[in-house]
Motif scaffolding. Structure first.
Motif, PDB file in Angstrom:
ATOM      1  N   ALA A  90      -7.241   7.199 -16.832  1.00  0.00           N
ATOM      2  CA  ALA A  90      -7.667   6.239 -18.149  1.00  0.00           C
ATOM      3  C   ALA A  90      -6.986   6.865 -19.403  1.00  0.00           C
ATOM      4  O   ALA A  90      -6.601   7.897 -19.434  1.00  0.00           O
ATOM      5  CB  ALA A  90      -9.116   6.402 -18.384  1.00  0.00           C
TER       6      ALA A  90
ATOM      7  N   LEU B 298      -6.855   5.214 -23.580  1.00  0.00           N
ATOM      8  CA  LEU B 298      -7.388   4.520 -24.617  1.00  0.00           C
ATOM      9  C   LEU B 298      -6.208   4.433 -25.448  1.00  0.00           C
ATOM     10  O   LEU B 298      -6.038   5.058 -26.266  1.00  0.00           O
ATOM     11  CB  LEU B 298      -8.640   4.950 -25.194  1.00  0.00           C
TER      12      LEU B 298
ATOM     13  N   VAL C 193     -17.101   5.192 -24.226  1.00  0.00           N
ATOM     14  CA  VAL C 193     -15.473   5.257 -24.091  1.00  0.00           C
ATOM     15  C   VAL C 193     -14.859   5.639 -25.470  1.00  0.00           C
ATOM     16  O   VAL C 193     -14.111   6.357 -25.603  1.00  0.00           O
ATOM     17  CB  VAL C 193     -14.945   3.679 -23.476  1.00  0.00           C
TER      18      VAL C 193
ATOM     19  N   SER D 183     -14.861   5.308 -18.348  1.00  0.00           N
ATOM     20  CA  SER D 183     -14.300   3.821 -18.183  1.00  0.00           C
ATOM     21  C   SER D 183     -14.945   3.406 -16.786  1.00  0.00           C
ATOM     22  O   SER D 183     -14.954   2.378 -16.686  1.00  0.00           O
ATOM     23  CB  SER D 183     -12.731   4.419 -17.736  1.00  0.00           C
TER      24      SER D 183
ATOM     25  N   GLU E  22     -16.454  -0.187 -16.241  1.00  0.00           N
ATOM     26  CA  GLU E  22     -15.926  -1.173 -15.155  1.00  0.00           C
ATOM     27  C   GLU E  22     -17.179  -1.657 -14.552  1.00  0.00           C
ATOM     28  O   GLU E  22     -17.223  -2.973 -14.319  1.00  0.00           O
ATOM     29  CB  GLU E  22     -15.421  -0.306 -14.199  1.00  0.00           C
TER      30      GLU E  22
ATOM     31  N   SER F  50     -12.403  -2.809 -18.706  1.00  0.00           N
ATOM     32  CA  SER F  50     -12.118  -1.440 -18.144  1.00  0.00           C
ATOM     33  C   SER F  50     -10.671  -1.566 -17.773  1.00  0.00           C
ATOM     34  O   SER F  50      -9.881  -0.598 -17.943  1.00  0.00           O
ATOM     35  CB  SER F  50     -13.042  -1.273 -17.035  1.00  0.00           C
TER      36      SER F  50
ATOM     37  N   LEU G  18      -7.902  -0.028 -19.511  1.00  0.00           N
ATOM     38  CA  LEU G  18      -7.674   1.595 -19.799  1.00  0.00           C
ATOM     39  C   LEU G  18      -6.984   2.143 -18.763  1.00  0.00           C
ATOM     40  O   LEU G  18      -6.535   3.254 -18.885  1.00  0.00           O
ATOM     41  CB  LEU G  18      -9.028   1.934 -19.636  1.00  0.00           C
ATOM     42  N   ARG G  19      -6.373   1.387 -17.726  1.00  0.00           N
ATOM     43  CA  ARG G  19      -5.760   2.080 -17.083  1.00  0.00           C
ATOM     44  C   ARG G  19      -4.473   1.023 -16.081  1.00  0.00           C
ATOM     45  O   ARG G  19      -4.993  -0.145 -16.387  1.00  0.00           O
ATOM     46  CB  ARG G  19      -6.592   2.794 -15.866  1.00  0.00           C
TER      47      ARG G  19
END
Length: 466
Positions: free
Chosen positions: A254, A256, A282, A294, A298, A305, A308-309
């Motif tokens: 993850a 941010l 978060v 995260s 999700e 979510s 974040l990735r």
């Protein structure tokens, strides 16, 4: 300075007024253009955007606004028009795309390529994604020309082809390579944001200032073909199935990013209950705690979510040709969306570690351009969006936003154009119909969007009255 002098100065600096009749005509013509564009089937593939470009050019020709149609192959065509300003400031691009995803008439309650007004909505493929934007921008250009509005910037209307195909080797790449000078500008407004329509009004204006990078990748496993009566350890299907399962469960680390942090901070103020707690978790997480936070987000809101990735989803499986034959090859296609600035090679290396089997080959087609970072939001254009939002929807929050999806804004951003995504207002239900059946847009939301986009353009492009 006394009050009367201040009032006089405000009147002097105010943009030219249209009056109620002109505003109503602007909104009425926006609806007419949208209906006309819906009637033109530009399903991609094959696109047939040339017919839509010809319609747009016909309207512009009547208003004596110069435009050109750029054809790459067959009927793959974009229109680019320019309403000249004084040149005191660099141009602003008003961007949209004329192609749409296919629609199966058997799944629709109304004919997808026939505009139907019903219960305050306009139904038809492209009504929300994104021919409505083309209609607003077209009507805006013609009305500014009729009103002889003094512009400090050229306005470039860019109705592009082939946006819905994704991947590489697309029309916009050809266009920028061969006619890039047509699209030199400081700013651009495109789709890609998320404006929330709730109970007949706009509640949030999420301005897309960053988006994920689109990436298709193919997993291939090769082995020895043979008779199915003798199981083989190198059966490509078995090996591929395990790899697909591992990647489907895999979560990248993850991250941010600043735009997402700003968005989450605003959403935490607006949310309640589990979602608010997950967002705060978060925002307050230490780096080592971010992955766990995260995952909680999700569960509460998967769309948030995903910001974040890097994400990936299996979309195609190909293997075998006969039930009693072990095939020599099996393939799976994944679609990935990478965070802004992410190196795709580092992403593929991470996936290879997760698969942990050298028999699985992972290939991808890298983009011809480098990854694109998020756009700054301390700009005159963002200020104009905020000011227009306060006027058009006083109770709504305006916030920067990172889209989990991808648009062609990235191609312009890579060339130094600052692009924001400003979408028409959709309710959650209407948003679910985009790319699905019975696509629609609220006519009240369309009228609001027309007025809002006009206000943004006037604030960033119109000169002072003489």
């Amino acid at each position: 300075m006394n009050r009367r002098a201040v009032l006089a100065l405000c009147l002097l600096c105010a943009p030219p007024a249209w009056g109620r009749d002109n505003l109503e005509r602007f909104k009425r013509e926006t609806r007419e253009h949208l209906k006309a564009l819906i009637r033109i089937d530009t399903s991609n593939p094959p696109g047939n955007e040339l017919e839509a470009a010809r319609y747009l050019k016909g309207v512009l020709d009547k208003e004596k606004i110069p435009s050109v149609i750029r054809v790459s192959t067959g009927t793959r065509a974009s229109l680019i028009a320019r309403l000249k300003g004084t040149g005191a400031k660099p141009p602003l691009i008003l961007m949209c795309h004329t192609d749409v995803v296919p629609a199966d008439p058997k799944e629709w309650a109304t004919p997808p390529f026939e505009p139907v007004e019903k219960d305050g909505y306009l139904y038809g493929r492209g009504s929300a994604d994104i021919k409505c934007m083309c209609a607003v921008e077209l009507a805006l250009l013609t009305h500014l020309a009729r009103a002889k509005t003094r512009l400090e910037r050229d306005l470039i209307f860019f109705a592009e082809a082939d946006e819905e195909s994704g991947g590489t080797d697309r029309h916009i790449e050809w266009l920028l390579k061969n006619h890039g000078s047509d699209l030199e500008a400081a700013y651009a407004i495109n789709e890609g944001g998320n404006t929330i329509w709730s109970d007949g009004r706009v509640s949030e204006i999420r301005v897309q200032a960053a988006e994920k990078e689109y990436l298709d990748l193919t997993l291939t496993v090769r082995g020895q073909a043979g008779h199915s009566s003798v199981p083989r350890a190198d059966n490509p299907i078995s090996i591929l199935a395990k790899a697909v399962d591992r990647l489907s469960e895999h979560r990248t680390k993850a991250d941010l990013q600043p735009v997402t942090r700003g968005f989450f901070e605003t959403q935490a103020e607006l949310s309640q209950g589990e979602l608010r707690a997950a967002l705060r978790g978060v925002l307050e997480a230490e780096p080592a705690e971010l992955d766990a936070a995260s995952r909680r987000l999700e569960r509460a809101q998967p769309e948030f979510s995903a910001m974040l990735r890097d994400t990936l989803s299996p979309t195609i499986l190909q293997a075998g040709y006969k039930s009693n034959v072990i095939p020599a090859e099996a393939k799976a296609v994944f679609n990935a969306r990478l965070l802004p600035g992410r190196d795709p090679r580092a992403f593929i290396a991470d996936l290879a570690l997760a698969v942990a089997n050298p028999a699985v080959e992972i290939r991808f087609d890298p983009s011809a351009r480098p990854p694109v970072a998020a756009m700054p939001v301390d700009t005159p254009l963002f200020d104009a969006v905020e000011a227009a939002g306060r006027e058009s929807a006083p109770s709504a929050r305006v916030m920067p936003f990172m889209a989990a999806w991808s648009t062609d804004s990235q191609e312009l951003r890579a060339r130094g154009v600052l692009v924001y995504g400003l979408d028409p207002p959709l309710s959650p239900e209407d948003g679910e119909r985009v790319h699905g059946k019975d696509e629609r847009i609220s006519l009240a939301a369309l009228d609001w969007y027309a007025g809002f986009l006009r206000s943004v353009v006037i604030k960033i492009a119109a000169g002072k009255k003489r």
